[in-house]
Design a protein around this motif. Structure first.
Motif, PDB file in Angstrom:
ATOM      1  N   THR A  35     128.567  61.651  74.461  1.00  0.00           N
ATOM      2  CA  THR A  35     129.106  62.683  73.578  1.00  0.00           C
ATOM      3  C   THR A  35     130.367  62.209  72.872  1.00  0.00           C
ATOM      4  OG1 THR A  35     130.261  63.667  75.494  1.00  0.00           O
ATOM      5  CG2 THR A  35     128.114  64.601  74.876  1.00  0.00           C
ATOM      6  N   GLY A  36     131.166  61.372  73.548  1.00  0.00           N
ATOM      7  CA  GLY A  36     132.339  60.809  72.888  1.00  0.00           C
ATOM      8  C   GLY A  36     131.955  59.915  71.727  1.00  0.00           C
ATOM      9  N   THR A  37     130.881  59.153  71.893  1.00  0.00           N
ATOM     10  CA  THR A  37     130.382  58.301  70.812  1.00  0.00           C
ATOM     11  C   THR A  37     129.911  59.148  69.640  1.00  0.00           C
ATOM     12  OG1 THR A  37     129.705  56.612  72.413  1.00  0.00           O
ATOM     13  CG2 THR A  37     128.709  56.512  70.223  1.00  0.00           C
ATOM     14  N   LEU A  38     129.220  60.234  69.926  1.00  0.00           N
ATOM     15  CA  LEU A  38     128.796  61.140  68.861  1.00  0.00           C
ATOM     16  C   LEU A  38     129.994  61.733  68.132  1.00  0.00           C
ATOM     17  CD1 LEU A  38     125.892  63.074  70.644  1.00  0.00           C
ATOM     18  CD2 LEU A  38     125.681  61.272  68.915  1.00  0.00           C
ATOM     19  N   TYR A  39     131.052  62.054  68.889  1.00  0.00           N
ATOM     20  CA  TYR A  39     132.240  62.669  68.301  1.00  0.00           C
ATOM     21  C   TYR A  39     132.892  61.746  67.270  1.00  0.00           C
ATOM     22  CZ  TYR A  39     136.881  64.771  67.951  1.00  0.00           C
ATOM     23  OH  TYR A  39     138.047  65.329  67.465  1.00  0.00           O
ATOM     24  N   ASP A 141     132.859  68.331  70.292  1.00  0.00           N
ATOM     25  CA  ASP A 141     134.061  68.267  71.132  1.00  0.00           C
ATOM     26  C   ASP A 141     133.929  69.190  72.337  1.00  0.00           C
ATOM     27  OD1 ASP A 141     136.893  67.569  71.675  1.00  0.00           O
ATOM     28  OD2 ASP A 141     137.239  69.677  71.200  1.00  0.00           O
ATOM     29  N   TYR A 142     133.450  70.418  72.116  1.00  0.00           N
ATOM     30  CA  TYR A 142     133.238  71.339  73.238  1.00  0.00           C
ATOM     31  C   TYR A 142     132.220  70.757  74.224  1.00  0.00           C
ATOM     32  CZ  TYR A 142     135.743  75.134  70.865  1.00  0.00           C
ATOM     33  OH  TYR A 142     136.701  75.909  70.267  1.00  0.00           O
ATOM     34  N   LEU A 143     131.188  70.128  73.701  1.00  0.00           N
ATOM     35  CA  LEU A 143     130.185  69.512  74.555  1.00  0.00           C
ATOM     36  C   LEU A 143     130.786  68.368  75.349  1.00  0.00           C
ATOM     37  CD1 LEU A 143     127.115  69.780  75.126  1.00  0.00           C
ATOM     38  CD2 LEU A 143     126.745  67.997  73.407  1.00  0.00           C
TER      39      LEU A 143
END
Length: 454
Positions: A35-39, A141-143
């Motif tokens: 998820t950090g990579t997606l962010y 970010d919430y995810l």
């Protein structure tokens, strides 16, 4: 109990702990990395998705801030308190007028995007925090932070950040003690080499992201704030008092912005935004990206803050008396304590904004490689898992710890207690590891004469 040398006992303890972290915490680290990579990969997508709101082709002389804010207020269905204004000072960019909407969550605000030239309303959406991220990145970010489960969900990200540095350093130590004296060619060693190589390449990043992630966490973050307060590492903030008293420093200034209790100017006072901006320019606020915040109450000053967190960082701020337009206080990033600067840079690097596209590409590569590292570790375990019922001379964490010398047991116990207090989520999960492991050890001991394993 089977006897072994102190070196072998330490290796067994490291191996078992590394295995537990990988098996039970690995999925949380994997999801945080994914998820950090997606962010960090979303800014360009957001620029395309929200292009109409963020940019304008209108040519000509921009209207005053007062006129732009009035246009934003006219677009509201119900009157809302004015929170802040981010003027569109760069040619082609819109002005963002933010309102405190009681229907939104903490640190969220409603933003109306105004064309500075034509005064056309270009967009109306929810933005989040001091960074002003837009809905797409806000959702990711919430995810990333909480699995979209609120404060309860923050346990997952704190768990990942708390154990990642232990997994990284433990893996390197385990490699150092168990690396073969000569090059061995077999399937396991070939699989292990990729795991080790990725571990070395990602070591610095895992330590950095673990540290910066913990500053955002709920429980460990509170302990970090206390340490920063005691060591005078907090981020300086401008004093907005018009009576001379100092404001308390917000230990989370790097991460969020609150707007509760704002007392906002009325429509007739909107010209103050133009005069305040002019006064801030005269006080040395030079960045093209900045935010103007009205005072929360009558005895407080307005603030004008630079919000360009790219390198070189521009985050100076001034407090201005709205009556006399004199500068009440000023903070300069160049004067920040070293640890406050490092915190600012670390957080911005973590978010992928410090070095622009280069920062994004580096974090995308890091996140993808970390996901591969974790998946490869699971593959190694699956390929070498013992057959059902097979014996193993060291199968539990408790046995590994009991095989240590007395001094080693004492050191590990003290260190575990100290780290568990500083990082409560780690402490609780370590206690769970030990509890489950102790039950396994008791069960295995009951199957063997004199407490030894078969």
């Amino acid at each position: 109990m089977t006897t072994c040398t102190p070196r072998a006992a330490w290796v067994n303890l490291l191996r078992r702990l590394h295995f537990y972290i990988g098996l039970f915490v690995g999925p949380f680290i994997f999801f945080a990395a994914l998820t950090g990579t997606l962010y960090v990969a979303t800014p360009q997508l957001e620029n395309a998705l929200y292009h109409h709101a963020l940019y304008s082709d209108a040519a000509g002389e921009p209207a005053t801030l007062a006129e732009q804010i009035a246009a934003a207020q006219h677009a509201l269905d119900t009157p809302l308190d004015l929170l802040a204004v981010r003027p569109g000072l760069i040619n082609g960019e819109t002005t963002r007028v933010m309102f405190a909407d009681p229907r939104l969550g903490e640190s969220e605000s409603r933003a109306i995007f105004i064309d500075p030239v034509s005064l056309e309303v270009r967009g109306d959406m929810t933005v989040y925090g001091t960074s002003g991220i837009l809905p797409l990145r806000q959702t990711i970010d919430y995810l990333h932070r909480s699995l979209m489960l609120g404060d309860t969900g923050r346990l997952y990200s704190e768990l990942a950040a708390s154990w990642m540095w232990i997994a990284a350093l433990g893996g390197i130590a385990l490699w150092f003690f168990t690396r073969p004296k000569r090059r061995i060619h077999n399937r396991f060693q070939n699989r292990r080499r990729l795991h080790v190589l990725l571990g070395w390449l990602l070591l610095g990043g895992m330590l950095l992201f673990s540290a910066t992630g913990l500053t955002w966490s709920k429980w460990a973050g509170g302990n970090v704030d206390k340490l920063r307060t005691q060591m005078n590492w907090l981020t300086p903030q401008v004093n907005t008092s018009l009576r001379g008293e100092r404001l308390a420093v917000d230990p989370h200034a790097e991460h969020h912005g609150h707007h509760a209790g704002m007392m906002m100017p009325q429509t007739g006072d909107l010209a103050l935004f133009d005069r305040t901006l002019q006064a801030a320019r005269g006080a040395g606020i030079e960045a093209q990206r900045l935010e103007i915040r009205p005072a929360r109450m009558a005895d407080r000053a307005w603030t004008v803050s630079e919000i360009d967190r790219r390198w070189p960082t521009q985050v100076d701020a001034v407090a201005i008396d709205p009556g006399s337009l004199r500068v009440v206080d000023k903070t300069r990033f160049d004067d920040f304590p070293l640890m406050a600067k490092l915190t600012r840079w670390g957080v911005d690097f973590h978010m992928g904004v410090l070095f622009g596209l280069a920062n994004q590409l580096a974090l995308i590569a890091f996140g993808a490689a970390l996901c591969v590292l974790i998946l490869w570790g699971y593959r190694m375990w699956w390929m070498r898992r013992p057959a059902r019922g097979a014996g193993n001379p060291v199968v539990t964490l408790c046995q590994c710890w009991r095989a240590l010398p007395l001094s080693g047991r004492g050191v590990t116990l003290v260190v575990s207690l100290l780290v568990g207090v500083m990082l409560p989520v780690m402490g609780v999960t370590l206690a769970l590891f030990i509890g489950v492991d102790w039950l396994r050890w008791r069960g295995q001991s009951a199957l063997s004469p004199a407490g030894t394993l078969k």
